[in-house]
Design a protein around this motif. Structure first.
Motif, PDB file in Angstrom:
ATOM      1  N   LYS A   1       0.813  -1.210   0.000  1.00 18.66           N
ATOM      2  CA  LYS A   1       0.000   0.000   0.000  1.00 18.66           C
ATOM      3  C   LYS A   1       0.849   1.264   0.000  1.00 18.66           C
ATOM      4  O   LYS A   1       0.439   2.300  -0.525  1.00 18.66           O
ATOM      5  CB  LYS A   1      -0.925   0.005   1.219  1.00 18.66           C
ATOM      6  N   HIS A   2       2.053   1.180   0.561  1.00 23.35           N
ATOM      7  CA  HIS A   2       2.849   2.381   0.749  1.00 23.35           C
ATOM      8  C   HIS A   2       4.163   2.407  -0.021  1.00 23.35           C
ATOM      9  O   HIS A   2       4.810   3.446  -0.099  1.00 23.35           O
ATOM     10  CB  HIS A   2       3.154   2.576   2.246  1.00 23.35           C
ATOM     11  N   ALA A   3       4.562   1.295  -0.621  1.00 21.16           N
ATOM     12  CA  ALA A   3       5.864   1.290  -1.296  1.00 21.16           C
ATOM     13  C   ALA A   3       5.982   0.108  -2.246  1.00 21.16           C
ATOM     14  O   ALA A   3       5.240  -0.879  -2.152  1.00 21.16           O
ATOM     15  CB  ALA A   3       7.003   1.241  -0.274  1.00 21.16           C
ATOM     16  N   LEU A   4       6.936   0.251  -3.168  1.00 22.90           N
ATOM     17  CA  LEU A   4       7.352  -0.853  -4.033  1.00 22.90           C
ATOM     18  C   LEU A   4       8.742  -1.290  -3.606  1.00 22.90           C
ATOM     19  O   LEU A   4       9.602  -0.447  -3.310  1.00 22.90           O
ATOM     20  CB  LEU A   4       7.397  -0.416  -5.496  1.00 22.90           C
ATOM     21  N   TYR A   5       8.944  -2.596  -3.594  1.00 21.62           N
ATOM     22  CA  TYR A   5      10.242  -3.141  -3.220  1.00 21.62           C
ATOM     23  C   TYR A   5      10.776  -4.010  -4.348  1.00 21.62           C
ATOM     24  O   TYR A   5      10.019  -4.610  -5.115  1.00 21.62           O
ATOM     25  CB  TYR A   5      10.131  -4.014  -1.963  1.00 21.62           C
ATOM     26  N   LYS A   6      12.089  -4.071  -4.429  1.00 19.92           N
ATOM     27  CA  LYS A   6      12.755  -5.070  -5.253  1.00 19.92           C
ATOM     28  C   LYS A   6      13.659  -5.831  -4.302  1.00 19.92           C
ATOM     29  O   LYS A   6      14.651  -5.306  -3.817  1.00 19.92           O
ATOM     30  CB  LYS A   6      13.546  -4.440  -6.392  1.00 19.92           C
ATOM     31  N   ASN A   7      13.268  -7.063  -4.014  1.00 19.34           N
ATOM     32  CA  ASN A   7      13.894  -7.845  -2.945  1.00 19.34           C
ATOM     33  C   ASN A   7      13.727  -7.090  -1.624  1.00 19.34           C
ATOM     34  O   ASN A   7      12.621  -6.837  -1.203  1.00 19.34           O
ATOM     35  CB  ASN A   7      15.339  -8.171  -3.288  1.00 19.34           C
ATOM     36  N   ARG A   8      14.807  -6.649  -1.002  1.00 17.06           N
ATOM     37  CA  ARG A   8      14.689  -5.962   0.297  1.00 17.06           C
ATOM     38  C   ARG A   8      14.810  -4.444   0.169  1.00 17.06           C
ATOM     39  O   ARG A   8      14.780  -3.731   1.173  1.00 17.06           O
ATOM     40  CB  ARG A   8      15.766  -6.475   1.250  1.00 17.06           C
ATOM     41  N   GLN A   9      14.933  -3.954  -1.031  1.00 14.94           N
ATOM     42  CA  GLN A   9      15.188  -2.525  -1.229  1.00 14.94           C
ATOM     43  C   GLN A   9      13.930  -1.801  -1.683  1.00 14.94           C
ATOM     44  O   GLN A   9      13.236  -2.236  -2.605  1.00 14.94           O
ATOM     45  CB  GLN A   9      16.295  -2.333  -2.276  1.00 14.94           C
ATOM     46  N   VAL A  10      13.648  -0.659  -1.041  1.00  9.62           N
ATOM     47  CA  VAL A  10      12.537   0.192  -1.477  1.00  9.62           C
ATOM     48  C   VAL A  10      12.944   0.895  -2.771  1.00  9.62           C
ATOM     49  O   VAL A  10      13.981   1.551  -2.839  1.00  9.62           O
ATOM     50  CB  VAL A  10      12.194   1.248  -0.404  1.00  9.62           C
ATOM     51  N   VAL A  11      12.121   0.752  -3.812  1.00  3.67           N
ATOM     52  CA  VAL A  11      12.439   1.396  -5.083  1.00  3.67           C
ATOM     53  C   VAL A  11      11.515   2.568  -5.385  1.00  3.67           C
ATOM     54  O   VAL A  11      11.823   3.387  -6.248  1.00  3.67           O
ATOM     55  CB  VAL A  11      12.392   0.382  -6.255  1.00  3.67           C
ATOM     56  N   SER A  12      10.376   2.641  -4.675  1.00  6.60           N
ATOM     57  CA  SER A  12       9.478   3.772  -4.901  1.00  6.60           C
ATOM     58  C   SER A  12       8.452   3.854  -3.781  1.00  6.60           C
ATOM     59  O   SER A  12       7.989   2.836  -3.266  1.00  6.60           O
ATOM     60  CB  SER A  12       8.750   3.634  -6.239  1.00  6.60           C
ATOM     61  N   THR A  13       8.103   5.092  -3.420  1.00  7.33           N
ATOM     62  CA  THR A  13       6.998   5.326  -2.491  1.00  7.33           C
ATOM     63  C   THR A  13       5.950   6.220  -3.149  1.00  7.33           C
ATOM     64  O   THR A  13       5.052   6.722  -2.484  1.00  7.33           O
ATOM     65  CB  THR A  13       7.494   5.999  -1.198  1.00  7.33           C
ATOM     66  N   LEU A  14       6.080   6.396  -4.472  1.00  8.93           N
ATOM     67  CA  LEU A  14       5.171   7.267  -5.207  1.00  8.93           C
ATOM     68  C   LEU A  14       4.205   6.442  -6.056  1.00  8.93           C
ATOM     69  O   LEU A  14       4.580   5.442  -6.651  1.00  8.93           O
ATOM     70  CB  LEU A  14       5.959   8.213  -6.121  1.00  8.93           C
ATOM     71  N   SER A  15       2.977   6.879  -6.116  1.00  8.34           N
ATOM     72  CA  SER A  15       1.963   6.307  -7.025  1.00  8.34           C
ATOM     73  C   SER A  15       1.776   4.803  -6.843  1.00  8.34           C
ATOM     74  O   SER A  15       1.690   4.058  -7.803  1.00  8.34           O
ATOM     75  CB  SER A  15       2.323   6.611  -8.485  1.00  8.34           C
TER      76      SER A  15
END
Length: 230
Positions: A108-122
């Motif tokens: 709901k609040h972020a996109l991850y690639k494995n353990r890394q946050v890659v985006s918190t937008l849209s």
């Protein structure tokens, strides 16, 4: 041996030229000093890379397409109903233990690639999150979280997925909710965490394969889905 090394070097350069232009199918035009001999013997110079080559009949195109696009162009995907379970995600990532294998996770609040946050937008809804993962060529598999019904206001960016997983991480989600029934129609099978209380009458409405497992067993189930296509 020297001629063969020169030929192998040219082949590497031709391959690199195609990859630099990010082409899946291409024709490489080249000049050689003696047309009566193989370029593997005398070497060659690249003069053009054709992105739309004439490669023959439809059967050849179909063969090339099947080689390039595996699994109907889909990547493994599971949809999880419940709060973003960080421990669940990290355990699956750890169990994969493969280099260059990226698990995209939409919450709901972020996109991850494995353990890394890659985006918190849209990424406020499941459609936006799943669309961004589908369009990322580096993502090899997807976990899409549906943390509340509002996240499905715009649907999903995929029309079917491997498993619908019901976790007991969100006490507010009711198993009888209509959106879970709709999601179940898109899933190949249903996986339910063992400590969720469900009436048999409701289970019969799914009309899909249903597995009731412990959370660690669900992790292994997802692992099998993700690695079986690689």
């Amino acid at each position: 041996p020297a001629d063969h090394r020169r030929g192998a070097a040219f082949w590497r350069e031709a391959k690199r030229a195609v990859e630099t232009l990010r082409l899946d199918i291409a024709a490489v035009d080249f000049l050689i000093p003696d047309i009566t001999k193989s370029w593997m013997e005398v070497g060659a110079i690249i003069v053009e890379v054709n992105s739309m080559p004439q490669i023959g009949h439809n059967d050849k195109l179909l063969y090339a397409l099947k080689k390039l696009v595996q699994n109907d162009g889909r990547i493994p995907a599971v949809v999880v109903v419940g709060d973003n379970d960080v421990a669940f995600n990290q355990s699956i990532v750890k169990k994969i233990r493969k280099r260059k294998f990226n698990i995209g996770i939409s919450t709901k609040h972020a996109l991850y690639k494995n353990r890394q946050v890659v985006s918190t937008l849209s990424v406020s809804n499941a459609y936006q999150g799943s669309l961004r993962l589908v369009n990322d060529p580096s993502v090899d598999a997807m976990i899409i979280y549906v943390e509340d019904p509002e996240m499905l206001a715009k649907g999903l960016a995929i029309d079917k997925f491997d498993s619908l997983i019901l976790l007991n991480s969100n006490k507010n989600i009711q198993i009888e909710d209509l959106y879970i029934k709709e999601l179940s129609k898109m899933a190949h099978r249903i996986v339910i965490e063992k400590n969720i209380q469900i009436e048999n009458m409701f289970l019969n409405k799914f009309e899909k394969e249903i597995l009731i497992l412990r959370k660690d067993e669900i992790e292994d189930c997802v692992l099998q889905i993700f690695t079986s296509s690689k």
